[in-house]
Design an enzyme around this catalytic site. Structure first.
Site, PDB file in Angstrom:
ATOM      1  N   SER A 428       0.816  -1.217   0.000  1.00 16.72           N
ATOM      2  CA  SER A 428       0.000   0.000   0.000  1.00 16.72           C
ATOM      3  C   SER A 428       0.847   1.263   0.000  1.00 16.72           C
ATOM      4  CB  SER A 428      -0.924   0.012   1.226  1.00 16.72           C
ATOM      5  OG  SER A 428      -0.160  -0.088   2.415  1.00 16.72           O
ATOM      6  N   HIS A 449      -2.690  -3.190  -6.000  1.00 15.51           N
ATOM      7  CA  HIS A 449      -3.092  -2.717  -4.677  1.00 15.51           C
ATOM      8  C   HIS A 449      -4.609  -2.782  -4.516  1.00 15.51           C
ATOM      9  CE1 HIS A 449      -3.549   0.851  -1.695  1.00 15.51           C
ATOM     10  NE2 HIS A 449      -3.443  -0.293  -1.048  1.00 15.51           N
ATOM     11  N   GLU A 461      -5.576  -0.606  -7.754  1.00 23.22           N
ATOM     12  CA  GLU A 461      -4.542   0.201  -8.394  1.00 23.22           C
ATOM     13  C   GLU A 461      -3.505  -0.726  -9.015  1.00 23.22           C
ATOM     14  OE1 GLU A 461      -3.820   4.388  -6.202  1.00 23.22           O
ATOM     15  OE2 GLU A 461      -3.430   2.661  -4.928  1.00 23.22           O
ATOM     16  N   ASN A 499      -3.575   6.339  -1.635  1.00 21.12           N
ATOM     17  CA  ASN A 499      -3.032   6.554  -0.292  1.00 21.12           C
ATOM     18  C   ASN A 499      -2.344   7.904  -0.140  1.00 21.12           C
ATOM     19  OD1 ASN A 499      -4.052   4.297   0.883  1.00 21.12           O
ATOM     20  ND2 ASN A 499      -2.186   3.093   0.786  1.00 21.12           N
TER      21      ASN A 499
END
Length: 717
Positions: A428, A449, A461, A499
């Site tokens: 992540s 991800h 992702e 993120n």
């Protein structure tokens, strides 16, 4: 080959078959232009005394009618134009309903939106028992309501409460559920679908005596007082769930209320008016834009001109929460046999249990048979060694965020798998290029991800480092799509896209907390804006320790603006990791007697001792709008910076990533659509005002500065 969509054929026994087959399309969708074709056929039927009955079928092998063509709504210049479309749909359905001979719909495959409205205008319905046959009115998901009589016919077929449940959620019914509710008359195998529909047409129009109600439903639906209670409760539930941000559900309730109180003609008039208003609403415009964007993305491979290889067998490293979730969607959604590798038998057992529990829920709800669930479980296998990895096409790594450990995983996979096996890391925060440094074949290394919980969150992702091959990108994108995910391809870098924008948003919420803003006030301010959960609740859910571990990585790679406040260290020193240890911002044990878990409006109370741990006294100086603005401006600025740096390929991808990854309000269209609505000049002015108060973390990115000067926007439509 004919360019017509509707055809009519009269059998020797007097049963006419009306077939719909849109030329050149894989699925049938309804267009306003079809009205003339339908009327010509109906006129022919009315003047032919040999016609004794009719069956409506689809000429497509795997679908009935998937709905109306959404594209025609964008051509409506005014709400009156859209209202006229609705009235045209009413007229066609009324003509079908008024036919003197019985008309039966033979439904195989998706029967949704306008397709179901057309089917409900028929005198009877027969559905195939195929697992992809589904009936529903999902218009609310596009900020609309059923505009061809659906709000009037559905309650009369299945009852007010079931109809509202279907229309307010967009829920789709499987064939057996549809039969149980009274939406279809028969459910049969596809092989005899047409024969049964013909036999039903020969019997004459089905005699309907109204909806069969139990005692409770009779009390609520068969009199004015009871109906008012139903509508009132439905309205309250909608407002609680949507915060009043979505007008469509409230207008659906109003249509049903008028129709069931004042009659169908009055209900249809209100339906057409509300439909017209919704088509021109900003909320529906954004939701329809989201629909078109995701539809377009399904046609993209992520690597232009490269066809993906098919994944026949997959593996997952790590049987924890993420690993178990990834294995589950690989088996249940993608239908790919999956091998789980964990250091302990217990880890493998946890991954098995994760899938088993989810499958049993589906069996309980009758979405799956026990045999189907067992078949899917048999596609899972596990081992504490790398046995059975020799023929794996793609390995997803889901171990701890530790670079050395991930380097070891890369080496292990390369030594036990084929030379072309893809190594996909679910990291992540760690840059994929750093993970690929340990690889002999870095072209096979990619980031994949997922978001937690994997079985529910729609985004994935796909992160390509500089050495990732186009073939690896295309194959991984196709793999994620088979798992039911909406994948976006992003450039490698710490935190990737989602993120990164989430990190600054959460950090700012923590700064506000340290300034004395109460926990529940922070959460309420953001949920009032339209976020699904507040930042403090999200930290508890994800894990305060997870946030604390990611923050330094982002700060090291991306700079001081990612520096987290001292809150994280203080919380961890007190053993507060969030929900998983029953200790965070909110109380999870020793709840006060006044807290009632059975009341949906109840929230878990804040653990007031958290303020003492942080050394603050909650005061709450800012208004909720200022709190929301401050946290969200961090997200918006970083989203623009990600576009500027090429982390995301387009504003479209950035909007999809934020909506599907962190729940940015869909009715606003995503961060970039929202910035276009505010205007770059206004966004920059707000950021500069905050910069003067709080420092460099609010400095506007160069792209926003340029757009503010030039009057630019992210979208040109």
């Amino acid at each position: 080959m004919t360019d017509k969509t509707f055809s009519f054929e009269l059998r020797e026994d007097g049963i006419g078959i009306i077939s719909m087959d849109v030329p050149g399309e894989s699925m049938n969708t309804l267009k306003a232009a079809f009205a003339e074709e339908i009327r010509a056929i109906l006129d022919q039927i009315r003047h032919d005394s040999a016609v004794k009955g009719l069956v409506l079928v689809s000429g497509k092998p795997d679908s009935f009618i998937a709905g109306a063509d959404i594209g025609m709504l964008d051509k409506c210049e005014t709400s009156e134009d859209a209202e006229a479309l609705s009235k045209a749909g009413h007229a066609i359905c009324a003509e079908l309903e008024a036919l003197k001979v019985p008309l039966i719909a033979a439904i195989h495959g998706p029967c949704l939106g306008g397709g179901l409205e057309l089917a409900m205008a028929c005198h009877g319905r027969v559905a195939s028992d195929w697992d992809k046959t589904a009936l529903g009115l999902p218009e609310v998901q596009l900020g609309l309501l059923p505009g061809s009589g659906g709000t009037q016919r559905l309650p009369r077929l299945v009852g007010i409460q079931k109809a509202l449940d279907m229309m307010l959620t967009g829920k789709q019914l499987r064939p057996k559920q549809a039969k149980k509710t009274g939406l279809v008359d028969e459910v049969v195998p596809k092989s005899i679908l047409l024969d049964v529909a013909i036999a039903l047409a020969k019997k004459g129009k089905p005699q309907r005596v109204g909806v069969k109600h139990g005692l409770k439903d009779k009390l609520l639906e068969d009199n004015g007082v009871g109906r008012n209670i139903v509508f009132d409760q439905a309205r309250k539930a909608v407002l609680k769930k949507t915060g009043g941000h979505y007008p469509a559900p409230l207008k659906i309730i109003d249509c049903v209320r008028v129709g069931m109180t004042d009659g169908m003609a009055a209900g249809l008039a209100v339906e057409a008016k509300h439909f017209g208003e919704l088509v021109k609403s900003p909320e529906s415009k954004q939701l329809r834009g989201l629909f078109f964007a995701t539809t377009q993305m399904k046609k993209e491979t992520g690597a232009e001109g490269v066809a993906p290889k098919k994944v026949h067998k997959a593996a997952v490293l790590g049987g924890g929460l993420m690993g178990g979730g990834i294995a589950n969607v690989t088996v249940t959604k993608a239908g790919i046999p999956t091998r789980i590798k964990d250091i302990s038998e217990q880890g493998i057992s946890h991954a098995y249990k994760y899938s088993y529990d989810l499958l049993m829920k589906k069996v309980k709800r009758r979405h799956l048979s026990k045999a189907q669930a067992q078949k899917q479980m048999m596609m899972l296998s596990g081992d504490t060694q790398y046995r059975g990895f020799h023929d794996v096409d793609l390995v997803v790594e889901a171990v701890f965020e530790d670079l050395e450990l991930k380097h070891q995983m890369v080496k292990d996979v390369e030594s036990h798998c084929r030379p072309d096996t893809i190594f996909a890391s679910n990291t992540s925060s760690l840059p994929i290029g750093q993970i690929a440094q340990a690889a002999e074949r870095p072209e096979n290394v990619i980031g994949l991800h997922y978001f937690s919980p994997v079985d529910k969150m729609p985004l994935a992702e796909i992160i390509a480092h500089e050495g990732t091959s186009p073939q690896t990108i295309a194959t991984t994108v196709a793999f994620a799509r088979r798992q039911g995910k909406t994948p976006i391809v992003v450039k490698d870098g710490a935190g990737f896209y989602v993120n990164r924008i989430l990190g600054l948003y959460m950090n700012e919420a923590a700064y506000l907390l340290m300034e004395g803003e109460p926990v529940e006030k922070l959460d309420k301010a953001l949920t009032a804006f339209g976020m699904p959960v507040g930042p403090m609740t999200l930290l508890d859910e994800v894990g305060i320790d997870v946030g604390a571990k990611i923050a330094p990585i982002l700060e090291k790679e991306l700079g001081e603006r990612f520096q987290a406040p001292a809150a994280f260290d203080k919380l961890l020193a007190d053993g507060r990791k969030g929900k998983k240890v029953q200790k965070g911002f909110y109380q999870y044990k020793d709840l006060p007697r006044s807290w009632n878990p059975f009341k949906k409006q109840s929230r878990k109370p804040v653990d007031e001792s958290v303020y003492q741990v942080l050394g603050i006294s909650p005061a709450g100086k800012l208004d909720p709008e200022a709190i929301a603005e401050r946290t969200l401006l961090q997200m918006l600025n970083e989203a623009a910076r990600c576009l500027e740096e090429g982390i995301i390929q387009s504003a479209r991808d950035g909007d999809i990533g934020a909506i599907f990854g962190i729940g940015f309000p869909p009715f606003l269209g995503g961060p970039f659509r929202y910035m276009d609505k505010l205007g770059a000049k206004a966004v920059v002015a707000k950021l500069k005002a905050l910069e003067s108060q709080h420092g460099g973390r609010f400095t506007p990115c160069a792209l926003l500065e340029k757009m503010a000067e030039e009057g630019g926007s992210f979208y040109q439509d």
